[in-house]
Design a protein around this motif. Structure first.
Motif, PDB file in Angstrom:
ATOM      1  N   GLU A 135      14.637  14.887  34.944  1.00  0.00           N
ATOM      2  CA  GLU A 135      14.400  13.671  35.720  1.00  0.00           C
ATOM      3  C   GLU A 135      15.673  12.835  35.816  1.00  0.00           C
ATOM      4  O   GLU A 135      16.046  12.354  36.888  1.00  0.00           O
ATOM      5  CB  GLU A 135      13.280  12.854  35.077  1.00  0.00           C
ATOM      6  N   SER A 136      16.372  12.693  34.707  1.00  0.00           N
ATOM      7  CA  SER A 136      17.618  11.937  34.686  1.00  0.00           C
ATOM      8  C   SER A 136      18.666  12.573  35.603  1.00  0.00           C
ATOM      9  O   SER A 136      19.332  11.873  36.370  1.00  0.00           O
ATOM     10  CB  SER A 136      18.136  11.859  33.247  1.00  0.00           C
ATOM     11  N   GLU A 137      18.793  13.899  35.545  1.00  0.00           N
ATOM     12  CA  GLU A 137      19.759  14.598  36.396  1.00  0.00           C
ATOM     13  C   GLU A 137      19.427  14.428  37.877  1.00  0.00           C
ATOM     14  O   GLU A 137      20.317  14.211  38.699  1.00  0.00           O
ATOM     15  CB  GLU A 137      19.812  16.091  36.054  1.00  0.00           C
ATOM     16  N   VAL A 138      18.163  14.558  38.203  1.00  0.00           N
ATOM     17  CA  VAL A 138      17.729  14.423  39.595  1.00  0.00           C
ATOM     18  C   VAL A 138      18.053  13.022  40.106  1.00  0.00           C
ATOM     19  O   VAL A 138      18.594  12.850  41.202  1.00  0.00           O
ATOM     20  CB  VAL A 138      16.217  14.734  39.721  1.00  0.00           C
ATOM     21  N   GLU A 139      17.766  12.008  39.294  1.00  0.00           N
ATOM     22  CA  GLU A 139      18.033  10.627  39.707  1.00  0.00           C
ATOM     23  C   GLU A 139      19.524  10.337  39.789  1.00  0.00           C
ATOM     24  O   GLU A 139      19.975   9.651  40.705  1.00  0.00           O
ATOM     25  CB  GLU A 139      17.323   9.657  38.768  1.00  0.00           C
ATOM     26  N   MET A 173      22.127  23.061  36.529  1.00  0.00           N
ATOM     27  CA  MET A 173      20.987  22.462  37.203  1.00  0.00           C
ATOM     28  C   MET A 173      21.455  21.552  38.332  1.00  0.00           C
ATOM     29  O   MET A 173      20.898  21.560  39.431  1.00  0.00           O
ATOM     30  CB  MET A 173      20.136  21.680  36.192  1.00  0.00           C
ATOM     31  N   LYS A 174      22.500  20.781  38.072  1.00  0.00           N
ATOM     32  CA  LYS A 174      23.045  19.881  39.087  1.00  0.00           C
ATOM     33  C   LYS A 174      23.549  20.678  40.290  1.00  0.00           C
ATOM     34  O   LYS A 174      23.297  20.316  41.439  1.00  0.00           O
ATOM     35  CB  LYS A 174      24.179  19.048  38.478  1.00  0.00           C
ATOM     36  N   ASN A 175      24.248  21.785  40.040  1.00  0.00           N
ATOM     37  CA  ASN A 175      24.752  22.628  41.119  1.00  0.00           C
ATOM     38  C   ASN A 175      23.607  23.251  41.917  1.00  0.00           C
ATOM     39  O   ASN A 175      23.662  23.337  43.141  1.00  0.00           O
ATOM     40  CB  ASN A 175      25.673  23.721  40.570  1.00  0.00           C
ATOM     41  N   ALA A 176      22.570  23.684  41.217  1.00  0.00           N
ATOM     42  CA  ALA A 176      21.404  24.263  41.894  1.00  0.00           C
ATOM     43  C   ALA A 176      20.708  23.214  42.755  1.00  0.00           C
ATOM     44  O   ALA A 176      20.312  23.487  43.889  1.00  0.00           O
ATOM     45  CB  ALA A 176      20.446  24.858  40.871  1.00  0.00           C
ATOM     46  N   LEU A 177      20.562  22.007  42.230  1.00  0.00           N
ATOM     47  CA  LEU A 177      19.927  20.922  42.974  1.00  0.00           C
ATOM     48  C   LEU A 177      20.724  20.588  44.237  1.00  0.00           C
ATOM     49  O   LEU A 177      20.148  20.405  45.315  1.00  0.00           O
ATOM     50  CB  LEU A 177      19.774  19.680  42.095  1.00  0.00           C
ATOM     51  N   MET A 235      15.974  12.804  48.667  1.00  0.00           N
ATOM     52  CA  MET A 235      14.942  13.811  48.613  1.00  0.00           C
ATOM     53  C   MET A 235      13.978  13.431  47.484  1.00  0.00           C
ATOM     54  O   MET A 235      14.386  13.015  46.413  1.00  0.00           O
ATOM     55  CB  MET A 235      15.615  15.167  48.348  1.00  0.00           C
ATOM     56  N   LYS A 236      12.684  13.590  47.746  1.00  0.00           N
ATOM     57  CA  LYS A 236      11.656  13.320  46.739  1.00  0.00           C
ATOM     58  C   LYS A 236      11.377  14.613  45.976  1.00  0.00           C
ATOM     59  O   LYS A 236      11.032  15.621  46.577  1.00  0.00           O
ATOM     60  CB  LYS A 236      10.390  12.800  47.398  1.00  0.00           C
ATOM     61  N   VAL A 237      11.525  14.558  44.643  1.00  0.00           N
ATOM     62  CA  VAL A 237      11.429  15.742  43.801  1.00  0.00           C
ATOM     63  C   VAL A 237      10.297  15.580  42.792  1.00  0.00           C
ATOM     64  O   VAL A 237      10.190  14.561  42.117  1.00  0.00           O
ATOM     65  CB  VAL A 237      12.755  15.991  43.053  1.00  0.00           C
ATOM     66  N   MET A 238       9.466  16.627  42.668  1.00  0.00           N
ATOM     67  CA  MET A 238       8.423  16.675  41.656  1.00  0.00           C
ATOM     68  C   MET A 238       8.879  17.636  40.558  1.00  0.00           C
ATOM     69  O   MET A 238       9.442  18.692  40.847  1.00  0.00           O
ATOM     70  CB  MET A 238       7.110  17.176  42.260  1.00  0.00           C
ATOM     71  N   ILE A 239       8.633  17.265  39.312  1.00  0.00           N
ATOM     72  CA  ILE A 239       8.997  18.097  38.169  1.00  0.00           C
ATOM     73  C   ILE A 239       7.715  18.536  37.467  1.00  0.00           C
ATOM     74  O   ILE A 239       6.925  17.699  37.039  1.00  0.00           O
ATOM     75  CB  ILE A 239       9.922  17.336  37.196  1.00  0.00           C
ATOM     76  N   VAL A 240       7.532  19.856  37.372  1.00  0.00           N
ATOM     77  CA  VAL A 240       6.357  20.418  36.708  1.00  0.00           C
ATOM     78  C   VAL A 240       6.877  21.146  35.471  1.00  0.00           C
ATOM     79  O   VAL A 240       7.417  22.240  35.560  1.00  0.00           O
ATOM     80  CB  VAL A 240       5.590  21.385  37.645  1.00  0.00           C
TER      81      VAL A 240
END
Length: 141
Positions: free
Chosen positions: A17-21, A105-109, A1-6
């Motif tokens: 960003e690190s968690e998402v990756e 955050m990881k669980n929410a993602l 999934m492509k994620v944008m962080i604002v």
């Protein structure tokens, strides 16, 4: 999934960003202002976004959220004060309140990723306040 962080707090943005990756997703970009976010919405076409309410140019995250929703991009607010979110949640799936844990955050993602892929069988983690649940608490009985 492509994620944008604002997010205008660079350290938080980099941690997220690190968690998402690490969760196996791709970060399409980091935006610190509504102007940067708007440019990325058009150019990077994210599948999902995390959006802070207060950005470098003021409390413009809600406007960014409305633009994401209008573009059909699901998103979640990440804010130190989720009471500032409008009653309609500006089209957001929900919100994560700061300070958050990386586990939360990881669980929410993971939950949001499953929802976006069409799997609605899971339960939302405690770290994620869903828009429907929040609005149910705001409606008069």
């Amino acid at each position: 999934m492509k994620v944008m962080i604002v997010e205008d707090e660079m350290l938080l943005a980099m941690e997220l960003e690190s968690e998402v990756e690490m969760a196996g997703h791709i970060v399409t970009g980091l935006a610190m202002s509504s102007t940067q976010a708007r440019q990325q919405i058009g150019s990077s076409k994210p599948d999902f976004a995390f959006v802070d309410i207060h950005l470098m140019d003021g409390p413009t995250g809600i406007d960014v959220g409305r633009e994401l929703a209008a573009s059909g991009i699901p998103y979640v607010f990440v804010s130190g004060n989720i009471k500032k979110i409008p009653d309609d949640f500006a089209g957001a799936l929900g919100a994560i309140e700061k300070p958050y844990t990386m586990r939360g955050m990881k669980n929410a993602l993971a939950y949001v990723s499953a929802i976006i892929q069409g799997d609605e069988s899971g339960s939302p983690p405690a770290s994620l306040v869903l828009a429907d649940d929040a609005n149910a608490g705001r409606r008069p009985a």
